[in-house]
Write a protein that holds these residues in place. Structure first.
Motif, PDB file in Angstrom:
ATOM      1  N   GLN A 123       0.856  -1.210   0.000  1.00  0.00           N
ATOM      2  CA  GLN A 123       0.000   0.000   0.000  1.00  0.00           C
ATOM      3  C   GLN A 123       0.881   1.244   0.000  1.00  0.00           C
ATOM      4  O   GLN A 123       1.791   1.359   0.817  1.00  0.00           O
ATOM      5  CB  GLN A 123      -0.848   0.050   1.283  1.00  0.00           C
ATOM      6  CG  GLN A 123      -2.125  -0.757   1.232  1.00  0.00           C
ATOM      7  CD  GLN A 123      -3.178  -0.057   0.366  1.00  0.00           C
ATOM      8  OE1 GLN A 123      -2.897   0.938  -0.281  1.00  0.00           O
ATOM      9  NE2 GLN A 123      -4.389  -0.611   0.342  1.00  0.00           N
ATOM     10  N   GLY A 124       0.604   2.159  -0.912  1.00  0.00           N
ATOM     11  CA  GLY A 124       1.320   3.445  -0.915  1.00  0.00           C
ATOM     12  C   GLY A 124       2.762   3.336  -1.394  1.00  0.00           C
ATOM     13  O   GLY A 124       3.535   4.270  -1.195  1.00  0.00           O
ATOM     14  N   SER A 125       3.131   2.208  -2.018  1.00  0.00           N
ATOM     15  CA  SER A 125       4.499   2.113  -2.535  1.00  0.00           C
ATOM     16  C   SER A 125       4.579   2.802  -3.899  1.00  0.00           C
ATOM     17  O   SER A 125       3.896   2.419  -4.857  1.00  0.00           O
ATOM     18  CB  SER A 125       4.908   0.637  -2.688  1.00  0.00           C
ATOM     19  OG  SER A 125       5.980   0.543  -3.607  1.00  0.00           O
ATOM     20  N   THR A 126       5.439   3.811  -3.993  1.00  0.00           N
ATOM     21  CA  THR A 126       5.588   4.533  -5.262  1.00  0.00           C
ATOM     22  C   THR A 126       6.101   3.586  -6.341  1.00  0.00           C
ATOM     23  O   THR A 126       5.659   3.628  -7.493  1.00  0.00           O
ATOM     24  CB  THR A 126       6.582   5.706  -5.075  1.00  0.00           C
ATOM     25  OG1 THR A 126       6.124   6.502  -3.998  1.00  0.00           O
ATOM     26  CG2 THR A 126       6.710   6.547  -6.322  1.00  0.00           C
ATOM     27  N   ILE A 127       7.050   2.711  -5.958  1.00  0.00           N
ATOM     28  CA  ILE A 127       7.624   1.790  -6.961  1.00  0.00           C
ATOM     29  C   ILE A 127       6.513   0.940  -7.570  1.00  0.00           C
ATOM     30  O   ILE A 127       6.381   0.842  -8.790  1.00  0.00           O
ATOM     31  CB  ILE A 127       8.682   0.862  -6.309  1.00  0.00           C
ATOM     32  CG1 ILE A 127       9.815   1.692  -5.703  1.00  0.00           C
ATOM     33  CG2 ILE A 127       9.228  -0.141  -7.327  1.00  0.00           C
ATOM     34  CD1 ILE A 127      10.884   0.874  -4.989  1.00  0.00           C
ATOM     35  N   LEU A 128       5.691   0.338  -6.701  1.00  0.00           N
ATOM     36  CA  LEU A 128       4.620  -0.525  -7.216  1.00  0.00           C
ATOM     37  C   LEU A 128       3.581   0.266  -8.007  1.00  0.00           C
ATOM     38  O   LEU A 128       3.125  -0.179  -9.064  1.00  0.00           O
ATOM     39  CB  LEU A 128       3.927  -1.216  -6.048  1.00  0.00           C
ATOM     40  CG  LEU A 128       4.208  -2.700  -5.872  1.00  0.00           C
ATOM     41  CD1 LEU A 128       3.467  -3.246  -4.658  1.00  0.00           C
ATOM     42  CD2 LEU A 128       3.824  -3.506  -7.114  1.00  0.00           C
TER      43      LEU A 128
END
Ligand code: ADP
Ligand code: TRP
Length: 320
Positions: free
Chosen positions: A228-233
């Motif tokens: 959740q909230g991972s910029t990479i993903l």
């Protein structure tokens, strides 16, 4: 159905612009009569260097065409090459309440960031309304940050039609919720004003450097990582094939893979995703006259339509 959108030639095209506005706009050209333009009059509110403005206009034209705008399907032109936009903006200004513009976030944001509070910056949404209304647009694909400007436009249609009869067409915003806010390198909304962008035609070396510099938390390699909230993903979901996205999600959840590896995958997927666009852009750039011809033909077609609407408006308000 008539579809219309514009993009300002005020910087280099980034992933936020592409996924938030350009890609949805390009997809829509299959569903109706599309009008897309380079908003150079709007850019005058922030770009003061004439050479930079001219160069940016040329760049954004190449960008849009390289990304898939098909001049056979869409009418593509420069805003300033169609006479009448500023006339309609003035006519609309005459019935625009100050309070409506005073509430607009973008003016407040821009002046808070240090831009000089000019009349142009303040009246920006009225010029945008003129763009939309002069082509009798039905649908306007934009990112979420432009939603309020569409509301201003709709308000002005109501005021104008109440005063002068049923003349202007009511447009609707088209906001693709899944990509309404693409995150930047620091996790905040990607925007040139926040210096957190990834350019879609950025050189490979600088692209790698930027992606490897994405901010992450300090979860150790072997631990599971928050999805959740991972910029990479979030960015990977935009550029990678679904099976690769599923693999990265599983690796996040299982642990054992570090952020450095994830960033490498994101870099490679970004490069691969935009490779065909890069090739097309290089071809177009080698043949400048094609781009100029496209924009000229577009301005002529848009100009015919604009003249008709402006004529109706002039008659309605008593200028004929
Ligand atoms: P910037 O914020 O970099 O100055 P612009 O305001 O010129 O970008 O935006 C051009 C178009 O791209 C607009 O339709 C806007 O909504 C869209 N857009 C810009 N940044 C993003 C983002 N991070 N996510 C989604 N759409 C975006
Ligand atoms: N304000 C828009 C932006 O900054 C650009 C724009 C100008 C526009 N006129 C428009 C977008 C009309 C849609 C319709 O992105």
């Amino acid at each position: 159905m008539r579809i219309l959108s514009g993009i300002q030639p005020s910087g280099t095209l980034h992933l936020g612009n592409y996924f938030g506005m350009m890609k949805p706009a390009i997809e829509l050209q299959e569903r109706g009569e599309a009008f897309y333009f380079i908003a150079d009059l709007h850019a005058l509110t922030t770009v003061r260097d004439p050479k930079a403005l001219a160069a940016n206009c040329h760049d954004v034209a190449l960008d849009f065409l390289a990304c898939g705008l098909d001049p056979k399907k869409s009418c593509f032109f420069r805003q300033s090459e169609v006479p009448g936009i500023a006339d309609l903006a003035w006519i609309l200004s005459a019935l625009t309440p100050m309070g409506l513009l005073e509430r607009c976030h973008s003016y407040k944001d821009k002046t808070t960031r240090g831009l000089t509070p000019t009349h142009g910056l303040f009246a920006y949404p009225v010029l945008m309304a003129a763009d939309i209304l002069i082509y009798e647009s039905d649908l306007v694909p934009v990112g979420r940050d432009q939603k309020q400007h569409l509301e201003v436009t709709r308000d002005l249609v109501g005021k104008f039609n109440d005063a002068y009869g049923d003349i202007l067409k009511m447009p609707e915003a088209h906001i693709q919720e899944s990509t309404a806010v693409v995150p930047g390198l620091d996790g905040a909304k990607m925007s040139k004003s926040y210096h957190n962008t990834i350019g879609i035609f950025e050189e490979e070396k600088s692209l790698r450097k930027k992606i490897m510099g994405i901010k992450t938390d300090s979860t150790p390699v072997e631990e599971p990582k928050p999805t959740q909230g991972s910029t990479i993903l979030d960015l990977y979901r935009l550029v990678a094939p679904p099976e690769e996205v599923a693999r990265m999600e599983a690796d996040f959840q299982n642990g054992g893979v570090g952020y450095g590896d994830f960033k490498k995958r994101l870099f490679e997927a970004t490069l691969a995703h935009f490779a065909p666009f890069r090739a097309r852009r290089a071809e177009l750039a080698a043949n400048d006259s094609t781009v100029l011809d496209i924009l000229e033909a577009g301005a002529r077609r848009a100009g015919d339509l604009a003249a008709k609407t402006l004529d109706k408006v002039r008659r309605a308000v008593g200028l004929r």
